[in-house]
Scaffold this motif. Structure first.
Motif, PDB file in Angstrom:
ATOM      1  N   GLN A  89      38.577  38.188  29.912  1.00 28.30           N
ATOM      2  CA  GLN A  89      37.416  38.095  30.792  1.00 28.30           C
ATOM      3  C   GLN A  89      37.756  38.534  32.208  1.00 28.30           C
ATOM      4  N   GLU A  90      39.000  38.269  32.618  1.00 26.61           N
ATOM      5  CA  GLU A  90      39.433  38.576  33.980  1.00 26.61           C
ATOM      6  C   GLU A  90      40.702  39.408  33.951  1.00 26.61           C
ATOM      7  N   GLN A  91      40.933  40.088  35.041  1.00 23.52           N
ATOM      8  CA  GLN A  91      42.159  40.892  35.168  1.00 23.52           C
ATOM      9  C   GLN A  91      43.395  39.999  35.063  1.00 23.52           C
ATOM     10  N   GLN A  92      44.384  40.462  34.337  1.00 22.32           N
ATOM     11  CA  GLN A  92      45.651  39.746  34.177  1.00 22.32           C
ATOM     12  C   GLN A  92      46.679  40.323  35.137  1.00 22.32           C
ATOM     13  N   SER A  93      47.570  39.479  35.599  1.00 27.08           N
ATOM     14  CA  SER A  93      48.570  39.919  36.569  1.00 27.08           C
ATOM     15  C   SER A  93      49.683  40.725  35.891  1.00 27.08           C
ATOM     16  N   PRO A  94      50.412  41.524  36.664  1.00 26.84           N
ATOM     17  CA  PRO A  94      51.499  42.338  36.104  1.00 26.84           C
ATOM     18  C   PRO A  94      52.592  41.529  35.417  1.00 26.84           C
ATOM     19  N   ASP A  95      52.754  40.256  35.790  1.00 29.90           N
ATOM     20  CA  ASP A  95      53.798  39.459  35.143  1.00 29.90           C
ATOM     21  C   ASP A  95      53.323  38.824  33.835  1.00 29.90           C
ATOM     22  N   HIS A  96      52.033  38.933  33.530  1.00 30.41           N
ATOM     23  CA  HIS A  96      51.520  38.441  32.251  1.00 30.41           C
ATOM     24  C   HIS A  96      52.051  39.359  31.155  1.00 30.41           C
ATOM     25  N   ASN A 120      50.610  51.123  31.297  1.00 30.51           N
ATOM     26  CA  ASN A 120      51.997  50.978  30.858  1.00 30.51           C
ATOM     27  C   ASN A 120      52.027  50.841  29.343  1.00 30.51           C
ATOM     28  N   ILE A 121      53.131  51.275  28.755  1.00 30.58           N
ATOM     29  CA  ILE A 121      53.359  51.148  27.312  1.00 30.58           C
ATOM     30  C   ILE A 121      54.756  50.576  27.129  1.00 30.58           C
ATOM     31  N   VAL A 142      51.902  45.946  35.210  1.00 32.65           N
ATOM     32  CA  VAL A 142      50.700  46.477  35.866  1.00 32.65           C
ATOM     33  C   VAL A 142      49.580  45.468  35.615  1.00 32.65           C
ATOM     34  N   ALA A 143      48.600  45.421  36.504  1.00 34.15           N
ATOM     35  CA  ALA A 143      47.429  44.583  36.256  1.00 34.15           C
ATOM     36  C   ALA A 143      46.660  45.197  35.089  1.00 34.15           C
ATOM     37  N   PHE A 144      46.051  44.342  34.235  1.00 33.94           N
ATOM     38  CA  PHE A 144      45.329  44.860  33.074  1.00 33.94           C
ATOM     39  C   PHE A 144      44.216  43.906  32.669  1.00 33.94           C
TER      40      PHE A 144
END
Length: 176
Positions: A89-96, A120-121, A142-144
């Motif tokens: 539902q919301e953007q996830q942080s790069p460390d997720h 990112n892959i 990366v944020a996703f």
């Protein structure tokens, strides 16, 4: 003389465990506590779009927290152009990140922004630990807002990379 009285408790437990594993194997299960594959998730059609090609895929859709947590745990195989799309539902942080606890097949994961563009892959290996705490995490870096898991080697074999995109729905994949 009673058979149980002739064996130590440790031996009895070992025999019970062996018998339970044997019965579980006959029933089509494994002796480990593998999670049953997700069932009943909707499957949507989509396509990965690169500068030179469009590749159709079928994706199981994991939107609910429980479905995202279970993911592809317990799967022994997956069709070549099939995968799982994890939507948030919301953007996830790069460390997720994602992990491979109780996941039996090697996977690639692409992290996507809100426009479906790959940021990112990563390649992920199964973790055979009985403890999730011992399994590595694969942070997005990366944020996703969504992520797609496909069989290992899928993105490289199809020349799909960072900056390419995922379009959802048959209508968005036609005429490309």
């Amino acid at each position: 003389m009673d058979f149980q009285n002739r064996l130590s408790v440790a031996h009895l437990m070992r025999y019970r465990y062996t018998l339970l594993c044997f019965v579980a194997t006959l029933a089509g299960c494994s002796g480990s506590a593998a999670v049953e594959p997700s069932a009943g998730l909707p499957v949507i059609e989509g396509c990965f779009v690169t500068a030179s090609s469009t590749l159709s895929v079928n994706l199981e859709l994991a939107r609910a927290p429980r479905d995202r947590q279970k993911g592809l745990m317990g799967r022994e195989s997956m069709a070549a152009n099939s995968g799982m799309l994890f939507e948030y539902q919301e953007q996830q942080s790069p460390d997720h990140g994602f992990w491979m606890f109780q996941t039996l097949i090697p996977l690639d994961i692409a992290y996507l922004n809100d426009q479906g563009v790959i940021g990112n892959i990563k390649q992920m290996e199964p973790c055979d630990s009985s403890s999730g705490a011992r399994c590595p995490s694969y942070p997005a870096e990366v944020a996703f807002v969504s992520a797609v898991e496909m069989n290992a080697g899928f993105f490289e074999a199809n020349e799909i990379g960072i900056g390419d995109s995922l379009k959802l729905g048959e209508q968005n994949c036609n005429n490309r």
